[in-house]
Design an enzyme around this catalytic site. Structure first.
Site, PDB file in Angstrom:
ATOM      1  CE  LYS A   1      25.037   9.698 -59.974  1.00 33.47           C
ATOM      2  NZ  LYS A   1      23.662   9.686 -60.451  1.00 33.47           N
TER       3      LYS A   1
ATOM      4  CG  ASP B   1      21.823   7.727 -62.158  1.00 32.84           C
ATOM      5  OD1 ASP B   1      21.186   7.751 -63.637  1.00 32.84           O
ATOM      6  OD2 ASP B   1      21.439   8.754 -61.739  1.00 32.84           O
TER       7      ASP B   1
ATOM      8  CD  GLU C   1      18.085   7.760 -61.244  1.00 34.76           C
ATOM      9  OE1 GLU C   1      18.119   6.756 -60.079  1.00 34.76           O
ATOM     10  OE2 GLU C   1      18.381   8.603 -61.102  1.00 34.76           O
TER      11      GLU C   1
ATOM     12  CG  ASP D   1      16.962  11.894 -62.722  1.00 33.63           C
ATOM     13  OD1 ASP D   1      16.437  13.007 -62.950  1.00 33.63           O
ATOM     14  OD2 ASP D   1      17.789  11.789 -61.769  1.00 33.63           O
TER      15      ASP D   1
ATOM     16  CE  LYS E   1      18.398  15.025 -60.198  1.00 34.52           C
ATOM     17  NZ  LYS E   1      17.915  13.820 -60.293  1.00 34.52           N
TER      18      LYS E   1
END
Ligand code: 0XW
Ligand code: MG
Length: 364
Positions: A162, A189, A214, A237, A260
């Site tokens: 992250k 991400d 990401e 995403d 998702k």
């Protein structure tokens, strides 16, 4: 086959590894999950699950799903199982996450009625399973390095680091993880946390490292503006919510998308968007925002029925949480998520783990 009963449950699912921290100080302690059971006039049941990640990840929150559940449950009574997605959309405009568990339950029932595992209804399994990644929440370099080592030692070959905060701190975090697990495949991400300039600083300072970037910035537009400055694969995403988003991303040179299930409203739309992403040549991840065994089974079926050559990875949420809601998920040896072979989702739901229903419409 028509729906005769809809029952909803609420299950709190604390994280095994404690608080999960994203950029911008976003933190959550566990999933707050909506579990749906549909009963049919054929005597077949179906189960589905949806949990947002707190209130800060997507435009979704658990209380919103529970507020919509009585409305959606009564609208489904008498509806053909095969038409659930349409009935949900006619009943409530928007709020895809609130519909996701109902749609998933319909697919489970269809698979059980057909005697086929869900992956067979979604294109057929391509290969044995899907590569798993583990996510390393934002913290200090030593903690992130130790977490990376722990996940690598328990069999995960792919790690999602992250980032998306102060770019200099993010560079130090990434370098600590690379030093700890030099052989791991890395995704960075940002969860949309960077301004374009932040992302450019991070990219310039990590040009010697190998990773996939990401969702660097919040919007598709910003991420596209960054594209010429990023000589590495970029996947989106949070900004992928529809077929149109996939087409836009592909047109602007984005390499892959993460779909998702909850964000797009269930298995029906996840499958549609996945198939479009595959057909325009993108790398595809199908996963979800949260949940336990029921949700993980759905991710496993959608993932393994995505063509292997374009399948990126997925998550094993049932291993992220301290509670379970079903039995029958295959083991994850070798860092792979495998889908159950039984009909529908292929797991047996542990109803005793779900507590008293919060909604119960119709009869048996
Ligand atoms: C790592 N995840 C799959 C878990 C949370 O739902 C957020 C998501 C992500 O990609 O950040
Ligand atoms: Mg992500």
């Amino acid at each position: 086959m028509r729906i005769v009963r809809v029952t909803c449950f609420r299950q709190l699912q604390p994280f095994v590894d404690g608080p999960y921290v994203l950029s911008g100080g976003r933190v959550d302690e566990g999933f707050d999950s909506l579990v749906v059971r549909i009963g049919t006039d054929a005597g077949v049941e179906g189960w589905g699950e949806m949990s947002p990640l707190g209130t800060m990840y997507d435009p979704a929150f658990a209380d919103g799903a529970f507020a919509a559940a009585p409305l959606l449950s009564s609208a489904l009574l008498g509806a053909p199982v095969a038409s659930v997605a349409r009935v949900l959309d006619r009943t409530l405009k928007g709020h895809p996450y609130a519909k996701s568990a109902f749609d998933m339950a319909a697919w489970d029932a269809l698979g059980r009625a057909a005697g086929l595992p869900l992956h067979d209804l979604l294109g057929g399994a391509d290969g044995e399973g899907t590569t798993l990644y583990r996510s390393i929440g934002r913290s200090d370099p030593d903690t992130m390095a130790a977490t990376a080592r722990k996940y690598r030692d328990s069999g995960y070959r792919r790690l999602q680091v992250k980032v998306g905060g102060d770019p200099q701190a993010d560079v130090e975090h990434l370098r600590a993880v690379v030093a700890a697990v030099p052989d791991a495949e890395l995704y960075c991400d940002a969860n949309g946390g960077w301004q374009i300039g932040d992302a450019r600083r991070f990219l310039a300072a990590t040009a010697d490292l190998s990773y996939v970037l990401e969702q660097p910035c919040a919007s598709l537009r910003e991420s596209v503006m960054l594209r010429p400055h990023a000589a590495r694969p970029m996947v989106l995403d949070e900004s992928i919510t529809s077929v149109v988003d996939v087409m836009d991303a592909a047109q602007h040179g984005i390499d892959g998308v993460t779909i998702k299930i909850a964000r797009v409203g269930g298995v029906t739309n996840a499958r549609l968007i996945r198939d479009v992403a595959v057909s325009v040549g993108m790398a595809v991840t199908v996963e979800d925002t949260g949940g336990a065994d029921i949700d993980t089974a759905a991710m496993a079926h959608l993932s393994v029925s995505t063509p292997a050559a374009q399948r990126a990875h997925t998550v094993d949420f049932h291993h992220w949480v301290t509670v379970s809601n079903g039995v029958g998920m295959p083991g994850t040896e070798g860092g792979m998520l495998r889908s159950p072979q039984g009909p529908g989702l292929g797991i047996e739901v542990t109803i005793g783990a779900l507590g008293d229903p919060v909604v119960d419409e119709g009869g048996s």
